[in-house]
Motif scaffolding. Structure first.
Motif, PDB file in Angstrom:
ATOM      1  N   VAL A  48      10.408   2.433   8.913  1.00 19.24           N
ATOM      2  CA  VAL A  48       9.551   2.356   7.879  1.00 19.24           C
ATOM      3  C   VAL A  48       9.965   3.081   6.446  1.00 19.24           C
ATOM      4  O   VAL A  48      10.136   2.397   5.600  1.00 19.24           O
ATOM      5  CB  VAL A  48       8.140   3.062   8.101  1.00 19.24           C
ATOM      6  N   TRP A  49      10.770   4.199   6.707  1.00 22.15           N
ATOM      7  CA  TRP A  49      11.533   4.789   5.432  1.00 22.15           C
ATOM      8  C   TRP A  49      12.465   3.945   4.846  1.00 22.15           C
ATOM      9  O   TRP A  49      12.657   4.022   3.730  1.00 22.15           O
ATOM     10  CB  TRP A  49      11.761   6.152   5.883  1.00 22.15           C
ATOM     11  N   ARG A  50      13.147   3.283   5.751  1.00 21.79           N
ATOM     12  CA  ARG A  50      14.252   2.431   5.296  1.00 21.79           C
ATOM     13  C   ARG A  50      13.650   1.272   4.671  1.00 21.79           C
ATOM     14  O   ARG A  50      14.285   0.607   3.740  1.00 21.79           O
ATOM     15  CB  ARG A  50      15.198   1.818   6.636  1.00 21.79           C
TER      16      ARG A  50
ATOM     17  N   LEU B  78      11.043   1.235   2.770  1.00 21.79           N
ATOM     18  CA  LEU B  78      10.355   1.841   1.644  1.00 21.79           C
ATOM     19  C   LEU B  78      11.576   1.728   0.652  1.00 21.79           C
ATOM     20  O   LEU B  78      11.596   1.614  -0.539  1.00 21.79           O
ATOM     21  CB  LEU B  78       9.772   3.362   1.686  1.00 21.79           C
ATOM     22  N   ALA B  79      12.734   2.373   1.261  1.00 24.44           N
ATOM     23  CA  ALA B  79      13.855   2.437   0.348  1.00 24.44           C
ATOM     24  C   ALA B  79      14.711   1.173  -0.231  1.00 24.44           C
ATOM     25  O   ALA B  79      15.080   1.237  -1.398  1.00 24.44           O
ATOM     26  CB  ALA B  79      14.941   3.527   1.142  1.00 24.44           C
ATOM     27  N   ALA B  80      14.533   0.338   0.733  1.00 24.76           N
ATOM     28  CA  ALA B  80      14.849  -1.195   0.375  1.00 24.76           C
ATOM     29  C   ALA B  80      13.768  -1.614  -0.653  1.00 24.76           C
ATOM     30  O   ALA B  80      14.591  -2.100  -1.532  1.00 24.76           O
ATOM     31  CB  ALA B  80      14.938  -1.990   1.381  1.00 24.76           C
ATOM     32  N   ALA B  81      12.688  -1.444  -0.507  1.00 23.54           N
ATOM     33  CA  ALA B  81      11.760  -2.017  -1.602  1.00 23.54           C
ATOM     34  C   ALA B  81      11.770  -1.274  -2.791  1.00 23.54           C
ATOM     35  O   ALA B  81      11.732  -1.610  -3.806  1.00 23.54           O
ATOM     36  CB  ALA B  81      10.295  -1.755  -1.025  1.00 23.54           C
ATOM     37  N   ARG B  82      12.135   0.150  -2.685  1.00 24.74           N
ATOM     38  CA  ARG B  82      12.283   0.900  -4.215  1.00 24.74           C
ATOM     39  C   ARG B  82      13.509   0.216  -4.846  1.00 24.74           C
ATOM     40  O   ARG B  82      13.694   0.136  -6.033  1.00 24.74           O
ATOM     41  CB  ARG B  82      12.298   2.154  -3.858  1.00 24.74           C
ATOM     42  N   GLU B  83      14.836   0.052  -4.063  1.00 17.97           N
ATOM     43  CA  GLU B  83      15.917  -0.183  -4.664  1.00 17.97           C
ATOM     44  C   GLU B  83      16.051  -1.726  -4.910  1.00 17.97           C
ATOM     45  O   GLU B  83      16.510  -2.121  -6.000  1.00 17.97           O
ATOM     46  CB  GLU B  83      17.077  -0.005  -3.518  1.00 17.97           C
ATOM     47  N   ASP B  84      15.551  -2.649  -4.116  1.00 19.76           N
ATOM     48  CA  ASP B  84      15.716  -4.151  -4.336  1.00 19.76           C
ATOM     49  C   ASP B  84      14.430  -4.823  -4.991  1.00 19.76           C
ATOM     50  O   ASP B  84      14.344  -5.845  -5.020  1.00 19.76           O
ATOM     51  CB  ASP B  84      16.305  -4.812  -3.106  1.00 19.76           C
ATOM     52  N   HIS B  85      13.441  -3.944  -5.007  1.00 23.20           N
ATOM     53  CA  HIS B  85      12.192  -4.570  -5.491  1.00 23.20           C
ATOM     54  C   HIS B  85      11.758  -5.435  -4.785  1.00 23.20           C
ATOM     55  O   HIS B  85      11.135  -6.614  -5.296  1.00 23.20           O
ATOM     56  CB  HIS B  85      12.208  -4.815  -6.837  1.00 23.20           C
TER      57      HIS B  85
ATOM     58  N   HIS C 212       1.288   8.891   6.605  1.00 17.56           N
ATOM     59  CA  HIS C 212       1.095   7.501   6.022  1.00 17.56           C
ATOM     60  C   HIS C 212       2.182   6.475   6.678  1.00 17.56           C
ATOM     61  O   HIS C 212       1.848   5.584   7.438  1.00 17.56           O
ATOM     62  CB  HIS C 212       1.170   7.352   4.705  1.00 17.56           C
ATOM     63  N   VAL C 213       3.372   7.124   6.503  1.00 21.48           N
ATOM     64  CA  VAL C 213       4.660   6.334   7.217  1.00 21.48           C
ATOM     65  C   VAL C 213       4.404   6.392   8.755  1.00 21.48           C
ATOM     66  O   VAL C 213       4.938   5.244   9.086  1.00 21.48           O
ATOM     67  CB  VAL C 213       5.858   6.952   6.729  1.00 21.48           C
ATOM     68  N   ARG C 214       4.214   7.599   9.210  1.00 17.10           N
ATOM     69  CA  ARG C 214       3.958   7.619  10.763  1.00 17.10           C
ATOM     70  C   ARG C 214       2.892   6.736  11.377  1.00 17.10           C
ATOM     71  O   ARG C 214       2.885   5.950  12.216  1.00 17.10           O
ATOM     72  CB  ARG C 214       3.641   8.963  11.264  1.00 17.10           C
ATOM     73  N   LEU C 215       1.808   6.475  10.483  1.00 19.98           N
ATOM     74  CA  LEU C 215       0.845   5.502  11.044  1.00 19.98           C
ATOM     75  C   LEU C 215       1.104   4.235  10.773  1.00 19.98           C
ATOM     76  O   LEU C 215       0.848   3.431  11.961  1.00 19.98           O
ATOM     77  CB  LEU C 215      -0.505   5.837  10.051  1.00 19.98           C
ATOM     78  N   VAL C 216       1.797   3.776   9.866  1.00 19.63           N
ATOM     79  CA  VAL C 216       2.411   2.473   9.835  1.00 19.63           C
ATOM     80  C   VAL C 216       3.327   1.998  10.991  1.00 19.63           C
ATOM     81  O   VAL C 216       3.374   1.055  11.636  1.00 19.63           O
ATOM     82  CB  VAL C 216       2.802   2.063   8.306  1.00 19.63           C
ATOM     83  N   ALA C 217       4.257   3.114  11.184  1.00 18.36           N
ATOM     84  CA  ALA C 217       5.253   2.939  12.187  1.00 18.36           C
ATOM     85  C   ALA C 217       4.707   2.658  13.491  1.00 18.36           C
ATOM     86  O   ALA C 217       5.049   1.962  14.269  1.00 18.36           O
ATOM     87  CB  ALA C 217       6.263   4.158  12.321  1.00 18.36           C
ATOM     88  N   GLN C 218       3.606   3.654  13.934  1.00 18.33           N
ATOM     89  CA  GLN C 218       2.909   3.412  15.260  1.00 18.33           C
ATOM     90  C   GLN C 218       2.345   1.982  15.415  1.00 18.33           C
ATOM     91  O   GLN C 218       2.241   1.476  16.216  1.00 18.33           O
ATOM     92  CB  GLN C 218       2.207   4.591  15.134  1.00 18.33           C
ATOM     93  N   ALA C 219       1.660   1.727  14.260  1.00 20.79           N
ATOM     94  CA  ALA C 219       0.944   0.400  14.106  1.00 20.79           C
ATOM     95  C   ALA C 219       1.848  -0.871  14.283  1.00 20.79           C
ATOM     96  O   ALA C 219       1.415  -1.829  15.035  1.00 20.79           O
ATOM     97  CB  ALA C 219       0.096   0.171  12.904  1.00 20.79           C
TER      98      ALA C 219
ATOM     99  N   ARG D 226       0.927  -1.196  -0.097  1.00 21.93           N
ATOM    100  CA  ARG D 226      -0.073   0.158   0.015  1.00 21.93           C
ATOM    101  C   ARG D 226       0.932   1.266  -0.099  1.00 21.93           C
ATOM    102  O   ARG D 226       0.600   2.228  -0.559  1.00 21.93           O
ATOM    103  CB  ARG D 226      -1.028   0.018   1.297  1.00 21.93           C
ATOM    104  N   LEU D 227       1.809   1.169   0.888  1.00 20.20           N
ATOM    105  CA  LEU D 227       2.910   2.438   0.972  1.00 20.20           C
ATOM    106  C   LEU D 227       3.511   2.516  -0.458  1.00 20.20           C
ATOM    107  O   LEU D 227       3.641   3.533  -0.967  1.00 20.20           O
ATOM    108  CB  LEU D 227       3.870   2.191   1.998  1.00 20.20           C
ATOM    109  N   LEU D 228       3.963   1.351  -1.140  1.00 19.16           N
ATOM    110  CA  LEU D 228       4.664   1.489  -2.362  1.00 19.16           C
ATOM    111  C   LEU D 228       3.703   1.977  -3.292  1.00 19.16           C
ATOM    112  O   LEU D 228       3.955   2.847  -4.377  1.00 19.16           O
ATOM    113  CB  LEU D 228       5.265   0.160  -2.840  1.00 19.16           C
ATOM    114  N   ASP D 229       2.249   1.486  -3.592  1.00 15.39           N
ATOM    115  CA  ASP D 229       1.372   2.155  -4.161  1.00 15.39           C
ATOM    116  C   ASP D 229       0.980   3.592  -4.057  1.00 15.39           C
ATOM    117  O   ASP D 229       1.028   4.241  -5.026  1.00 15.39           O
ATOM    118  CB  ASP D 229       0.084   1.467  -4.076  1.00 15.39           C
ATOM    119  N   LEU D 230       0.939   4.000  -2.866  1.00 19.11           N
ATOM    120  CA  LEU D 230       1.034   5.757  -2.637  1.00 19.11           C
ATOM    121  C   LEU D 230       2.084   6.287  -3.022  1.00 19.11           C
ATOM    122  O   LEU D 230       1.848   7.321  -3.940  1.00 19.11           O
ATOM    123  CB  LEU D 230       0.578   5.803  -1.170  1.00 19.11           C
ATOM    124  N   ASP D 231       3.319   5.729  -3.008  1.00 22.14           N
ATOM    125  CA  ASP D 231       4.449   6.389  -3.338  1.00 22.14           C
ATOM    126  C   ASP D 231       4.611   6.519  -4.833  1.00 22.14           C
ATOM    127  O   ASP D 231       4.891   7.419  -5.415  1.00 22.14           O
ATOM    128  CB  ASP D 231       5.709   5.642  -2.906  1.00 22.14           C
ATOM    129  N   SER D 232       4.085   5.393  -5.825  1.00 19.68           N
ATOM    130  CA  SER D 232       4.086   5.428  -7.015  1.00 19.68           C
ATOM    131  C   SER D 232       3.360   6.469  -7.745  1.00 19.68           C
ATOM    132  O   SER D 232       3.625   6.991  -8.924  1.00 19.68           O
ATOM    133  CB  SER D 232       3.791   4.133  -7.669  1.00 19.68           C
TER     134      SER D 232
END
Length: 123
Positions: free
Chosen positions: A58-60, A62-69, A43-50, A29-35
């Motif tokens: 959570v930002w890391r 996301l960065a890994a998901a973007r870089e390494d798919h 959004h990131v804060r909510l996921v981090a808290q949950a 979901r985060l990647l979809d929003l990012d794309s």
């Protein structure tokens, strides 16, 4: 003041969802929003808290998901102290660096050994 938005960042948040399933559900979901250019810090804060993690974590992710798919965590390999490793530790007086060097040399000398996956850290 406890309970306010200005809480001490050192306080660890309590997770609402189990980490593995929460991570697996949130990342696509985060990647979809990012794309679509709609991802916000909220959004990131909510996921981090949950998930009971820091926003930076959570930002890391996301960065890994973007870089390494990749969406899932990479499992770390675990080193097992075998009888042979104990013997080498005793032989080398507890010098783990020397034991490691010997194990690496043995692996290099063995043509049937699997490829060595150890990556040295950059200085």
């Amino acid at each position: 003041m406890p309970g306010s938005h200005g809480e001490d960042p050192g306080d660890s948040p309590m997770a609402v969802f189990p980490l593995a399933s929460g991570h697996a559900a949130a990342m696509p979901r985060l990647l979809d929003l990012d794309s679509r250019g709609e991802l916000t810090t909220a959004h990131v804060r909510l996921v981090a808290q949950a998930l009971g993690k820091a926003e930076r974590t959570v930002w890391r992710w996301l960065a890994a998901a973007r870089e390494d798919h990749r969406l899932a965590r990479m499992e770390s390999s675990h080193f097992t102290v075998t009888t042979e490793v104990r013997r080498l530790l005793a032989l080398w007086g507890g010098n783990a660096s020397r034991v490691h060097a010997e194990l690496v040399q043995r692996a290099a000398d063995d043509p049937d050994a699997p490829p060595h996956t150890y990556r040295a850290r950059a200085p």
